[in-house]
Design a protein around this motif. Sequence first.
Motif, short mmCIF file in Angstrom:
data_model
loop_
_atom_site.label_atom_id
_atom_site.label_comp_id
_atom_site.label_asym_id
_atom_site.label_seq_id
_atom_site.Cartn_x
_atom_site.Cartn_y
_atom_site.Cartn_z
N TYR A 162 -4.02 15.46 17.52
CA TYR A 162 -4.26 14.19 16.86
C TYR A 162 -5.05 14.41 15.57
O TYR A 162 -5.94 15.25 15.52
CB TYR A 162 -5.04 13.25 17.77
CG TYR A 162 -4.23 12.68 18.91
CD1 TYR A 162 -3.46 11.53 18.74
CD2 TYR A 162 -4.23 13.28 20.16
CE1 TYR A 162 -2.72 11.00 19.78
CE2 TYR A 162 -3.51 12.77 21.21
CZ TYR A 162 -2.75 11.62 21.02
OH TYR A 162 -2.01 11.10 22.07
N THR A 163 -4.69 13.65 14.53
CA THR A 163 -5.38 13.73 13.25
C THR A 163 -5.50 12.34 12.64
O THR A 163 -4.59 11.51 12.81
CB THR A 163 -4.63 14.66 12.28
OG1 THR A 163 -5.25 14.59 10.98
CG2 THR A 163 -3.18 14.27 12.13
N PRO A 164 -6.57 12.05 11.90
CA PRO A 164 -6.67 10.76 11.22
C PRO A 164 -5.80 10.67 9.97
O PRO A 164 -5.57 9.57 9.45
CB PRO A 164 -8.16 10.65 10.87
CG PRO A 164 -8.62 12.07 10.76
CD PRO A 164 -7.82 12.83 11.79
N ALA A 165 -5.31 11.82 9.48
CA ALA A 165 -4.50 11.82 8.27
C ALA A 165 -3.20 11.06 8.48
O ALA A 165 -2.44 11.37 9.40
CB ALA A 165 -4.20 13.25 7.82
N GLY A 166 -2.93 10.07 7.66
CA GLY A 166 -1.68 9.32 7.74
C GLY A 166 -1.77 8.02 8.50
O GLY A 166 -0.82 7.23 8.50
N VAL A 167 -2.90 7.76 9.15
CA VAL A 167 -3.05 6.49 9.87
C VAL A 167 -2.99 5.32 8.89
O VAL A 167 -3.56 5.36 7.81
CB VAL A 167 -4.39 6.47 10.64
CG1 VAL A 167 -4.68 5.08 11.20
CG2 VAL A 167 -4.38 7.49 11.77
N GLY A 168 -2.25 4.28 9.27
CA GLY A 168 -2.12 3.11 8.42
C GLY A 168 -1.09 3.24 7.33
O GLY A 168 -0.98 2.37 6.45
N THR A 169 -0.33 4.33 7.34
CA THR A 169 0.73 4.55 6.36
C THR A 169 2.06 4.76 7.08
O THR A 169 2.11 4.81 8.31
CB THR A 169 0.44 5.78 5.47
OG1 THR A 169 0.64 6.97 6.25
CG2 THR A 169 -1.00 5.75 4.96
N GLN A 170 3.12 4.94 6.31
CA GLN A 170 4.43 5.20 6.91
C GLN A 170 4.48 6.54 7.64
O GLN A 170 5.38 6.76 8.44
CB GLN A 170 5.52 5.15 5.83
CG GLN A 170 5.85 3.76 5.35
CD GLN A 170 6.95 3.76 4.31
OE1 GLN A 170 6.83 4.43 3.28
NE2 GLN A 170 8.01 3.03 4.56
N VAL A 171 3.54 7.42 7.36
CA VAL A 171 3.47 8.68 8.11
C VAL A 171 3.33 8.37 9.60
O VAL A 171 3.99 8.98 10.45
CB VAL A 171 2.30 9.55 7.63
CG1 VAL A 171 2.07 10.73 8.56
CG2 VAL A 171 2.56 10.05 6.22
N ALA A 172 2.49 7.40 9.92
CA ALA A 172 2.28 7.01 11.32
C ALA A 172 3.21 5.89 11.75
O ALA A 172 3.72 5.89 12.88
CB ALA A 172 0.82 6.58 11.52
N GLU A 173 3.44 4.93 10.87
CA GLU A 173 4.19 3.74 11.25
C GLU A 173 5.70 3.92 11.18
O GLU A 173 6.46 3.11 11.71
CB GLU A 173 3.76 2.58 10.34
CG GLU A 173 2.29 2.22 10.53
CD GLU A 173 1.76 1.29 9.46
OE1 GLU A 173 2.56 0.91 8.56
OE2 GLU A 173 0.56 0.95 9.50
N GLY A 174 6.15 4.99 10.54
CA GLY A 174 7.59 5.24 10.41
C GLY A 174 8.19 4.54 9.21
O GLY A 174 7.55 3.73 8.55
N GLY A 175 9.43 4.89 8.91
CA GLY A 175 10.11 4.28 7.78
C GLY A 175 10.17 5.13 6.53
O GLY A 175 10.79 4.71 5.54
#
Length: 251
Positions: A118-131
Amino acid sequence: MNKVAASAHDAVSDIRDGASMAVGGFGLSGVPTVVIQALLERGVRDLHVVSNNCGAMDTGLAVLLAAGRIARVTGSYIGANKEFARRYLSGELEVELIPQGTLAERLRAGGAGIPAFYTPAGVGTQVAEGGLPWRYDGSGGIAVSSPAKEVRDFDGTPHVLEHGIRTDVALVRAARGDRHGNLVFSKSARNFNPLAAMAGRVTIAEVEELVEPGEIEPDAVHVPGIFVQRVVELTPGQAADKKIEKRTVTA
């Protein structure tokens, strides 16, 4: 224990179409150009490449890209590589862009036998949310997009789940190496090379200077030979052939 291959062509002789490949280097620094050229001449196609970028200035992975040999790239940086951008936007190439630190840790984790982290990098962006667009359809639409990833809170901070990367092959370039596969990288060439070397099931290292076992101090080894299966000794000319991406001067 003698892992030295007869030639670069011999070292890549069993790499097949569709193979996944972790490749070291950052820009023009530490790029295994000789082994990549041998792979180009062998005619292997549909490669799935994991690398920070996909070559620059018509060297490194750029030669495989221009020849249409790469089907998919997992990386962090397109930069000034116009052919990379053109193939991606035209739908000829599938591209998974991920944060640079995440890419480094995914390679390291895969090599260390860690399936995910697990990493905080990308949280709240399309990295995490997809698309994120992985492949375009050639008409401006998205043919394949990234899936959403699991997110969990740790001590009140959300983290995204990322998977370790293992590849069929890894290609790296070292300043020094011995016949057992122990490697030393010079300065900024110690970028993605150690991580790529760990991630490959079969790792091929081209070395600028080949020495005998015992000549490299154990504390100086950056990648132990346990991670390396084949060593390619470069000629003095090959070792010295290093391009400069941008020339700058100071007053």
